[in-house]
Design an enzyme around this catalytic site. Structure first.
Site, PDB file in Angstrom:
ATOM      1  N   SER A 190       0.827  -1.212   0.000  1.00  0.00           N
ATOM      2  CA  SER A 190       0.000   0.000   0.000  1.00  0.00           C
ATOM      3  C   SER A 190       0.859   1.258   0.000  1.00  0.00           C
ATOM      4  CB  SER A 190      -0.852  -0.012   1.264  1.00  0.00           C
ATOM      5  OG  SER A 190      -1.411   1.251   1.503  1.00  0.00           O
ATOM      6  N   ALA A 191       0.258   2.327  -0.505  1.00  0.00           N
ATOM      7  CA  ALA A 191       0.898   3.647  -0.414  1.00  0.00           C
ATOM      8  C   ALA A 191       1.094   4.064   1.040  1.00  0.00           C
ATOM      9  CB  ALA A 191       0.042   4.683  -1.135  1.00  0.00           C
ATOM     10  N   TYR A 244      -1.170   0.025  10.182  1.00  0.00           N
ATOM     11  CA  TYR A 244      -1.381  -0.565   8.859  1.00  0.00           C
ATOM     12  C   TYR A 244      -0.145  -0.433   7.949  1.00  0.00           C
ATOM     13  CZ  TYR A 244      -3.776  -1.295   4.357  1.00  0.00           C
ATOM     14  OH  TYR A 244      -4.151  -1.747   3.120  1.00  0.00           O
ATOM     15  N   LYS A 259     -22.585   9.722   0.452  1.00  0.00           N
ATOM     16  CA  LYS A 259     -23.160  10.909   1.093  1.00  0.00           C
ATOM     17  C   LYS A 259     -23.948  11.750   0.079  1.00  0.00           C
ATOM     18  CE  LYS A 259     -19.654  11.059   4.727  1.00  0.00           C
ATOM     19  NZ  LYS A 259     -18.524  11.782   5.343  1.00  0.00           N
ATOM     20  N   SER A 275     -16.220  -7.521   8.437  1.00  0.00           N
ATOM     21  CA  SER A 275     -14.757  -7.456   8.315  1.00  0.00           C
ATOM     22  C   SER A 275     -14.227  -8.658   7.549  1.00  0.00           C
ATOM     23  CB  SER A 275     -14.112  -7.448   9.670  1.00  0.00           C
ATOM     24  OG  SER A 275     -14.347  -8.670  10.315  1.00  0.00           O
TER      25      SER A 275
HETATM   26  O1  GDC Z   1     -10.197   6.884   3.828  1.00  0.00           O
HETATM   27  P1  GDC Z   1      -9.348   7.480   2.766  1.00  0.00           P
HETATM   28  O2  GDC Z   1      -9.803   7.264   1.362  1.00  0.00           O
HETATM   29  O3  GDC Z   1      -7.896   6.917   3.006  1.00  0.00           O
HETATM   30  O4  GDC Z   1      -9.282   9.044   3.060  1.00  0.00           O
HETATM   31  C1  GDC Z   1      -8.730   9.956   2.153  1.00  0.00           C
HETATM   32  C2  GDC Z   1      -8.981  11.361   2.668  1.00  0.00           C
HETATM   33  O5  GDC Z   1     -10.373  11.666   2.517  1.00  0.00           O
HETATM   34  C3  GDC Z   1      -8.658  11.536   4.158  1.00  0.00           C
HETATM   35  O6  GDC Z   1      -7.968  12.752   4.375  1.00  0.00           O
HETATM   36  C4  GDC Z   1     -10.026  11.602   4.811  1.00  0.00           C
HETATM   37  O7  GDC Z   1     -10.044  12.376   6.004  1.00  0.00           O
HETATM   38  C5  GDC Z   1     -10.834  12.287   3.695  1.00  0.00           C
HETATM   39  N1  GDC Z   1     -12.276  12.113   3.818  1.00  0.00           N
HETATM   40  C6  GDC Z   1     -13.199  13.124   3.765  1.00  0.00           C
HETATM   41  N2  GDC Z   1     -14.421  12.650   4.008  1.00  0.00           N
HETATM   42  C7  GDC Z   1     -15.241  10.282   4.470  1.00  0.00           C
HETATM   43  O8  GDC Z   1     -16.441  10.491   4.602  1.00  0.00           O
HETATM   44  C8  GDC Z   1     -14.299  11.312   4.189  1.00  0.00           C
HETATM   45  N3  GDC Z   1     -14.737   9.006   4.583  1.00  0.00           N
HETATM   46  C9  GDC Z   1     -13.409   8.734   4.421  1.00  0.00           C
HETATM   47  N4  GDC Z   1     -12.993   7.453   4.516  1.00  0.00           N
HETATM   48  N5  GDC Z   1     -12.506   9.718   4.170  1.00  0.00           N
HETATM   49  C10 GDC Z   1     -12.943  10.985   4.059  1.00  0.00           C
HETATM   50  C11 GDC Z   1      -5.883   4.870   2.399  1.00  0.00           C
HETATM   51  C12 GDC Z   1      -5.988   3.751   3.399  1.00  0.00           C
HETATM   52  C13 GDC Z   1      -6.198   2.506   2.653  1.00  0.00           C
HETATM   53  C14 GDC Z   1      -5.118   2.292   1.598  1.00  0.00           C
HETATM   54  C15 GDC Z   1      -4.871   3.549   0.786  1.00  0.00           C
HETATM   55  C16 GDC Z   1      -3.623   3.484  -0.055  1.00  0.00           C
HETATM   56  O9  GDC Z   1      -5.627   6.072   3.059  1.00  0.00           O
HETATM   57  O10 GDC Z   1      -7.014   4.006   4.302  1.00  0.00           O
HETATM   58  O11 GDC Z   1      -6.310   1.406   3.487  1.00  0.00           O
HETATM   59  O12 GDC Z   1      -3.924   1.813   2.161  1.00  0.00           O
HETATM   60  O13 GDC Z   1      -4.776   4.672   1.575  1.00  0.00           O
HETATM   61  O14 GDC Z   1      -3.459   4.670  -0.771  1.00  0.00           O
HETATM   62  P2  GDC Z   1      -6.383   7.378   2.662  1.00  0.00           P
HETATM   63  O15 GDC Z   1      -6.234   7.706   1.219  1.00  0.00           O
HETATM   64  O16 GDC Z   1      -5.923   8.402   3.617  1.00  0.00           O
END
Ligand code: GDC
Length: 336
Positions: A120-121, A151, A202, A336
Site C-alpha cells: 500500500s501507499a 497498517y 453521502k 470485516s
Molecule cells: O479513507 P481514505 O480514502 O484513506 O481518506 C482519504 C482522505 O479523505 C482523508 O484525508 C479523509 O479524512 C478524507 N475524507 C473526507 N471525508 C469520508 O467520509 C471522508 N470518509 C473517508 N474514509 N474519508 C474521508 C488509504 C488507506 C487505505 C489504503 C490507501 C492506499 O488512506 O485508508 O487502506 O492503504 O490509503 O493509498 P487514505 O487515502 O488516507
C-alpha cells in the site's frame, strides 16, 4: 496474460481479490479462492472457482492445507479499510503480518514458484506527505522508514519479509503498492469505506433525502490520487508476469483534493452544489499523496488509463443501484 494455471487467491472475498478472481477465471485459469469472511459477505463469489469460506490464514495450518499443488499465490488478504478504520484499529491491522508470514512459510514448504503481495501507499514515509500538493511518491520514498502507524508498518515489514523469502528460498515475489483503489463491489458503508465510496454515498443520500449539505472529514484541501479497479487488476497482472521483484506503485498520478473529488461527484449526480460541513476532528491521514509512475512505465511499459471522473461515474451508478436495492440498511459488504 496468465493462462491455464492453478492459482490460489487469498482474500478472494474482498474488493480487489474478487475482481482479480473474475479476471483470472476469464483467462481459463483454475482458481482456489479463500477468505476469512463467510460466504454471505463475499463481494463477489464465482461458482467456477473452488471457494473456501470462513478460512483464516492467520492460522498456519489453514495455509498448509490450501497451498497444495498450486502454481501461483496471490495474497490479497489483510484487515483494512479507509482512514476511519485504520486510524482506530492499529493492532488489528498489524495482525495481518501473520497472514503473509504463514503463507510464505507454506509456499516455501510446497516449493511455490511465484508469490504476489498487495502492499500500500501507506508504506511511504509520512514526512514526504505533509504538503497539500506533493511530487508523486517514488518507490525509494519508503525509506528511511516512517510509514502510516499500524497498517503501514505491517505493509512495509511484510514487503521485506517477501524480499527475504526470495533471497533465501528462491520464491519469486511481486509487490504492488496500491494507491487508494476504488470501484464497484467495494465497501461503501459500515466504517471501512474509503473516501471515493464514502463521498458518493453521502451525495446519493443527500439527493434522495433532499438535503443540502454533506459531512466532509478534514478541511477538504487534502489531496490523494485514486485508481479505478480495472486499472488496478491490469497493472497487477502485468507486474506479476514481469521479471521485476521490487515494490512498484500501482496508482494514478491524477492528484486531486477531496473538494475537487466532491465537485466531480456532484456533477455526476446532477445535484445542486452541496454545503460542505468540514469535520476537523475526524481521521485525516497524510496531507497530500500521489503516485509517481516513472518506474511502472519503465518496467511494465504501462500506466493507468481510466480518469477519475469516468471511474467515479461507474462507481456512483453501481452504488446508486445497490442503495436503491438495500435502502438505508447496511450493505451486504460491511462484515470485516
Ligand atoms: O479513507 P481514505 O480514502 O484513506 O481518506 C482519504 C482522505 O479523505 C482523508 O484525508 C479523509 O479524512 C478524507 N475524507 C473526507 N471525508 C469520508 O467520509 C471522508 N470518509 C473517508 N474514509 N474519508 C474521508 C488509504 C488507506 C487505505 C489504503 C490507501 C492506499 O488512506 O485508508 O487502506 O492503504 O490509503 O493509498 P487514505 O487515502 O488516507
Amino acid at each position: 496474460m496468465i493462462k491455464n494455471k492453478k492459482i490460489l487467491v487469498v482474500g478472494a472475498g474482498g474488493f480487489i481479490g474478487g475482481h482479480l478472481v473474475k479476471r483470472l477465471l476469464e483467462n481459463d485459469n483454475s482458481i482456489i479462492a479463500s477468505d476469512i469472511k463467510p460466504k454471505e459477505y463475499w463481494f463477489q463469489d464465482f461458482d467456477n472457482a473452488e471457494n473456501h469460506y470462513s478460512m483464516d490464514m492467520k492460522e498456519i495450518n489453514n495455509c498448509r492445507k490450501i497451498v497444495k499443488n498450486i502454481d501461483y499465490v496471490f495474497n490479497m488478504a489483510c484487515n483494512m479499510g479507509g482512514m476511519g478504520f485504520i486510524e482506530n484499529n492499529k493492532a488489528e491491522c498489524m495482525q495481518s503480518v501473520l497472514i503473509n508470514t504463514n503463507l510464505l512459510i507454506a509456499c516455501k514448504e510446497e516449493g511455490i514458484k511465484r508469490y504476489f503481495f498487495s502492499s500500500s501507499a501507506c508504506a511511504y514515509n509520512k514526512s514526504k506527505q505533509q504538503e497539500v500538493f506533493i511530487e508523486g511518491l517514488k518507490e525509494s520514498d519508503a525509506y528511511p522508514a516512517d510509514p502510516e502507524d499500524g497498517y503501514g508498518w505491517e505493509k512495509l515489514f511484510s514487503e521485506r519479509m517477501c524480499r527475504h523469502f526470495m533471497e533465501d528460498y528462491n520464491i519469486e515475489v511481486r509487490i504492488a503498492r496500491y494507491h487508494n483503489i476504488y470501484g464497484p463491489f467495494g465497501t461503501y458503508d459500515g466504517g471501512r469505506e474509503k473516501a471515493p465510496a464514502a463521498l458518493c454515498r453521502k451525495v446519493i443520500y443527500a439527493k434522495e433525502n433532499n438535503e443540502n449539505k454533506i459531512d466532509v472529514w478534514g478541511d477538504g484541501k487534502q489531496t490523494r490520487s485514486f485508481l479505478f479497479i480495472d486499472d488496478c487488476i491490469e497493472g497487477t497482472l502485468r507486474l506479476f508476469e514481469s521479471d521485476f521483484s521490487e515494490p512498484v506503485n500501482i496508482g494514478s498520478d491524477e492528484q486531486v483534493s477531496i473538494n475537487q473529488m466532491i465537485d466531480l461527484i456532484e456533477d455526476i449526480s446532477k445535484i445542486k452544489k452541496l454545503k460542505r460541513d468540514y469535520q476537523l476532528d475526524k481521521p485525516k491521514g497524510v496531507r497530500g499523496r500521489s503516485s509517481n509512475n516513472d518506474l511502472v512505465k519503465k518496467v511494465l511499459n504501462w500506466s493507468f488509463k481510466i480518469k477519475l471522473k469516468d471511474g467515479l461515474k461507474i462507481t456512483y451508478e453501481w452504488m446508486n443501484s445497490e442503495i436503491n436495492k438495500h435502502g438505508s440498511n447496511l450493505s451486504r459488504f460491511t462484515k470485516s
